[in-house]
Design a protein around this motif. Structure first.
Motif, PDB file in Angstrom:
ATOM      1  N   ASP A  94      21.451 -12.563  30.886  1.00 35.58           N
ATOM      2  CA  ASP A  94      21.670 -11.830  32.138  1.00 35.58           C
ATOM      3  C   ASP A  94      23.036 -11.157  32.146  1.00 35.58           C
ATOM      4  O   ASP A  94      23.173 -10.004  32.577  1.00 35.58           O
ATOM      5  N   ALA A  95      24.059 -11.875  31.679  1.00 32.78           N
ATOM      6  CA  ALA A  95      25.409 -11.315  31.676  1.00 32.78           C
ATOM      7  C   ALA A  95      25.520 -10.153  30.706  1.00 32.78           C
ATOM      8  O   ALA A  95      26.146  -9.131  30.998  1.00 32.78           O
ATOM      9  N   VAL A  96      24.919 -10.301  29.534  1.00 33.47           N
ATOM     10  CA  VAL A  96      24.959  -9.234  28.529  1.00 33.47           C
ATOM     11  C   VAL A  96      24.218  -8.000  29.024  1.00 33.47           C
ATOM     12  O   VAL A  96      24.680  -6.868  28.876  1.00 33.47           O
ATOM     13  N   ARG A  97      23.071  -8.225  29.639  1.00 30.37           N
ATOM     14  CA  ARG A  97      22.251  -7.108  30.117  1.00 30.37           C
ATOM     15  C   ARG A  97      22.996  -6.270  31.160  1.00 30.37           C
ATOM     16  O   ARG A  97      22.809  -5.049  31.238  1.00 30.37           O
ATOM     17  N   ALA A  98      23.846  -6.921  31.950  1.00 36.78           N
ATOM     18  CA  ALA A  98      24.532  -6.229  33.041  1.00 36.78           C
ATOM     19  C   ALA A  98      25.915  -5.714  32.665  1.00 36.78           C
ATOM     20  O   ALA A  98      26.556  -5.042  33.478  1.00 36.78           O
ATOM     21  N   ASP A  99      26.377  -5.996  31.473  1.00 38.77           N
ATOM     22  CA  ASP A  99      27.747  -5.652  31.105  1.00 38.77           C
ATOM     23  C   ASP A  99      27.876  -4.161  30.792  1.00 38.77           C
ATOM     24  O   ASP A  99      27.129  -3.622  29.969  1.00 38.77           O
ATOM     25  N   ASP A 100      28.842  -3.506  31.416  1.00 40.18           N
ATOM     26  CA  ASP A 100      29.020  -2.062  31.230  1.00 40.18           C
ATOM     27  C   ASP A 100      29.338  -1.695  29.786  1.00 40.18           C
ATOM     28  O   ASP A 100      28.926  -0.640  29.293  1.00 40.18           O
ATOM     29  N   ARG A 101      30.077  -2.574  29.089  1.00 41.13           N
ATOM     30  CA  ARG A 101      30.428  -2.276  27.704  1.00 41.13           C
ATOM     31  C   ARG A 101      29.195  -2.261  26.806  1.00 41.13           C
ATOM     32  O   ARG A 101      29.087  -1.451  25.883  1.00 41.13           O
ATOM     33  N   VAL A 102      28.278  -3.155  27.088  1.00 43.61           N
ATOM     34  CA  VAL A 102      27.022  -3.189  26.315  1.00 43.61           C
ATOM     35  C   VAL A 102      26.188  -1.945  26.605  1.00 43.61           C
ATOM     36  O   VAL A 102      25.651  -1.315  25.685  1.00 43.61           O
TER      37      VAL A 102
END
Length: 285
Positions: A267-275
């Motif tokens: 969930d955190a990775v999916r929402a991260d702007d850098r990703v």
């Protein structure tokens, strides 16, 4: 008149949300089966792996994702011994396997599959399975002559194990089929079953559902989850199918331009702007 003090029993204490994403890799893990430190690889002027570091914790299903050209397959090839690094180290179960041959890496417990499985010409599926077991006594010419009984016993045991594994992966009906005649999706199941005959501690899967129909993709996901939950196999998976990997792996390691960008929960990775920026602006292959 002073304001009335709030009733302590009605106060809801605000707490900071649990940190679920790391800038770069999370290297603070207790039981590490694979550790990659400062790994580097160049192909001429192209930097494919740029001082990459990460750790895979025992018992997890770890996802390795990133845009095309991020260096995912290169890292798998470096870790499994198919490429020799220009710098950095790789340890498996605490043993330094940097620059060692694939069979030596496998002896330490790391086994891998490939994005496009190689179909072995002239072999049935059962015969292709028998390539999997490690340290077979029949591979020694000396033992063939000095202890043929041990060789026969090992071959019988390997055949039994191969049949058992084919049954486990629900492909025993393919045992006598030529390995070149089965579908790509079926071959991925065969490759996964064959890898298990090597008794790995850590299994690297390179795009296990690439080119696979949705029904078989569901079956592969079930088998991967079962290997982790019931067989205690640690897995590290490269996959472009985001729905597949986000619903299976935790943590997720994100590569960009040859190094680790972030690591965290799905969930955190999916929402991260850098990703998001890395995927939208990532280089092509």
């Amino acid at each position: 008149m002073s304001e009335q003090e709030p009733d302590p029993e009605t106060v809801v204490e605000e707490t900071e949300p649990t940190q679920s994403i790391h800038d770069g890799p999370n290297l603070d893990k207790e039981d590490v089966v694979l550790r990659v430190d400062d790994l580097q690889k160049r192909f001429g002027g192209l930097v494919a792996t740029d001082h990459a570091s990460f750790a895979v914790e025992r018992g997890t299903i770890t996802g390795l994702i990133g845009p095309n050209g991020a260096g995912k397959s290169t890292i798998f090839n470096l870790v499994s011994g198919f490429y020799e690094p220009d710098g950095g180290t790789v340890t498996v179960n605490g043993a330094d396997v940097t620059g060692k041959a694939p069979y030596e890496v496998a002896d330490e417990g790391l086994v891998r599959t490939f994005q496009t499985p190689r179909k072995l010409e002239g072999m049935t599926v059962r015969e292709a399975m028998l390539v999997g077991p490690r340290e077979q006594p029949g591979e020694s010419f000396l033992q063939l002559f000095t202890d043929p009984g041990a060789v026969r016993a090992a071959e019988t045991a390997n055949i039994e194990d191969a049949h058992r594994m084919l049954e486990t992966f629900e492909i025993d009906h393919l045992a006598t089929q030529p390995a070149t005649d089965i579908s790509g999706g079926q071959m991925k199941l065969v490759e996964l079953a064959r890898a298990m005959l090597a008794e790995p501690d850590l299994l690297l899967l390179d795009e296990p559902v690439a080119g696979v129909n949705p029904t078989l993709a569901v079956k592969l996901r079930e088998h991967i989850a079962r290997l982790n939950e019931e067989e205690d196999i640690t897995l590290c998976i490269i996959e472009h199918d985001m729905e597949f990997i986000m619903n299976l792996a935790d943590p997720i390691i994100v590569l960009d331009q040859g190094s680790v960008l972030v690591e965290g929960s799905p969930d955190a990775v999916r929402a991260d702007d850098r990703v998001i920026d890395a995927y939208l602006g990532g280089p092509g292959e």
